[in-house]
Design an enzyme around this catalytic site. Structure first.
Site, PDB file in Angstrom:
ATOM      1  CG  ASP A  80      -0.592  -2.854   2.589  1.00 14.59           C
ATOM      2  OD1 ASP A  80      -1.048  -3.954   1.926  1.00 14.59           O
ATOM      3  OD2 ASP A  80      -1.254  -2.219   3.475  1.00 14.59           O
TER       4      ASP A  80
ATOM      5  CB  SER B  58      -8.191  -4.113   5.776  1.00 17.45           C
ATOM      6  OG  SER B  58      -7.875  -5.228   5.271  1.00 17.45           O
TER       7      SER B  58
ATOM      8  CG  HIS C 188      -4.759  -3.816   1.992  1.00 10.35           C
ATOM      9  ND1 HIS C 188      -3.772  -3.818   3.355  1.00 10.35           N
ATOM     10  CD2 HIS C 188      -5.817  -4.471   2.435  1.00 10.35           C
ATOM     11  CE1 HIS C 188      -4.323  -4.346   4.103  1.00 10.35           C
ATOM     12  NE2 HIS C 188      -5.535  -4.533   3.886  1.00 10.35           N
TER      13      HIS C 188
END
Length: 374
Positions: free
Chosen positions: A338, A51, A341
């Site tokens: 977040d 991600s 990340h």
């Protein structure tokens, strides 16, 4: 299925058309100039990972690991795309510095040769080196599947090229791989996985390194020669981990857990460089980058280092960024976007350090130097 053209391409690799330094002893393909198609430093960049660099491959999967909703992409031209950031990822910045367009996601470009010719992003949120990693998110594309997707794309990527020209183009392209974080966050550290009872930290790092070596060798056998491998950052300092404690300090247990993986990376790179003729490997020391960033946050312009810009609960890391949640307005002052990340500001900074940085951040040479090797 392996096509005749792809079979011929593999035969070229196997029969020694690669001369010293991995360079093909033949003329440049006529429609690729000396610095790559369209004037870039390299012909293309192919991206594999999780991600941190996924740009939309999970959008159409039956997955809980998605970021194709606002406020993700709030600072990205075009809005939410599936990037787990408010804007750029690290590889977006690197692509720009290389003179390439932003690399399209495999899920969006797999039917278009024109979109794939400068590179493809195969990364998938929740993916790991181990196939079982991330199963709590249901749909994801583990590294092994990403490699299969690359193999399935080779005919389109090298369309209108002879087998020999295809081999040369791939040998000059960059292969960026950033794997391993989820094998800890969404495997080893989760109570519903047996992994922690089966392996201590060093044993697990060794298991990952063994599988990683096999996977990177597969990419080499498919034509990759220039590899950029990103290590794992200071995972004990991300808001999700901070939120699990009450001290507000980084978890040194988690930071120490991932150290053997990063240490193994250097050994693995040295061994692969020796055993795979013509290969070049660069290690992006994300751990050192984050250490430098957290130690010198103010000098880089960051004021908030211990909580997410978008999220809920302690350190805004207990629940990650929800759809249509209002994020912080001063995003460039936050290290974390977040629960897991970095912000675009951090991604851009780290991309620049990887591209042109010194050996304490990128070893043994940087991406710019790797790109300039013929």
């Amino acid at each position: 299925m392996i096509t005749l053209k792809f079979y011929c391409f593999l035969c070229l690799l196997a029969t020694g058309l690669l001369s010293s330094g991995g360079r093909l002893a033949m003329a440049q393909p006529s429609h690729w100039n000396s610095s790559g198609a369209g004037g870039g430093m390299v012909p293309a960049m192919f991206v594999f990972g999780d991600s941190l660099i996924d740009n939309g491959n999970n959008n159409d999967l039956n997955s809980f690991a998605k970021a194709n909703y606002f406020p993700y992409g709030i600072d990205f031209n075009g809005g939410p795309t599936g990037r787990f950031s408010n804007g750029y990822t690290m590889v977006d910045e690197i692509a720009e510095l290389l003179g390439l367009p932003l690399i399209p996601a495999y899920s969006q470009a797999s039917d278009s040769r024109d979109q794939m010719v400068r590179g493809v992003n195969f990364a998938s949120a929740a993916a790991g080196i181990l196939d079982v990693t991330g199963r709590n998110f249901v749909g994801r594309l583990p590294f092994n599947q990403q490699i299969k997707n690359f193999e399935n794309s080779l005919d389109q990527i090298t369309d209108n090229l002879s087998a020999s020209d295809a081999a040369q183009v791939l040998s000059r392209s960059l292969f960026f791989v950033g794997m391993g974080s989820n094998d800890y966050l969404n495997n080893y550290l989760l109570p519903n996985y047996p992994t922690r009872n089966q392996y201590n930290g060093q044993q697990f790092a060794d298991l990952l390194s063994k599988e990683y070596t096999t996977q990177l060798t597969k990419l080499y056998n498919l034509g990759a020669r220039k590899f950029v491998l990103a290590g794992i950052g200071k995972m004990g300092c991300i808001p999700s981990i901070l939120a699990q404690g009450t001290s507000g300090r980084c978890s040194e247990d988690v930071n120490e857990l991932i150290l053997p993986f990063n240490e193994n990376m250097r050994t693995m790179i040295n061994n692969l460089s020796t055993n795979l003729p013509g290969s070049k490997f660069v290690f992006v020391n994300v751990h050192n980058m984050f250490q430098d960033l957290l130690s010198n946050a103010r000098s880089y312009g960051f004021r908030v280092v211990n909580r997410g810009c978008c999220g809920i609960g302690r350190n805004r890391g207990q629940v990650t960024c929800l759809p249509f949640q209002t994020p912080c307005p001063n995003r460039n002052e936050y290290v974390f976007w977040d629960a897991f990340h970095p912000t675009e500001a951090v991604n851009v900074l780290m991309g620049r350090k990887a591209f042109g940085g010194t050996p304490d951040f990128v070893y043994p040479i940087n991406i710019q130097q790797l790109a300039n090797i013929s």
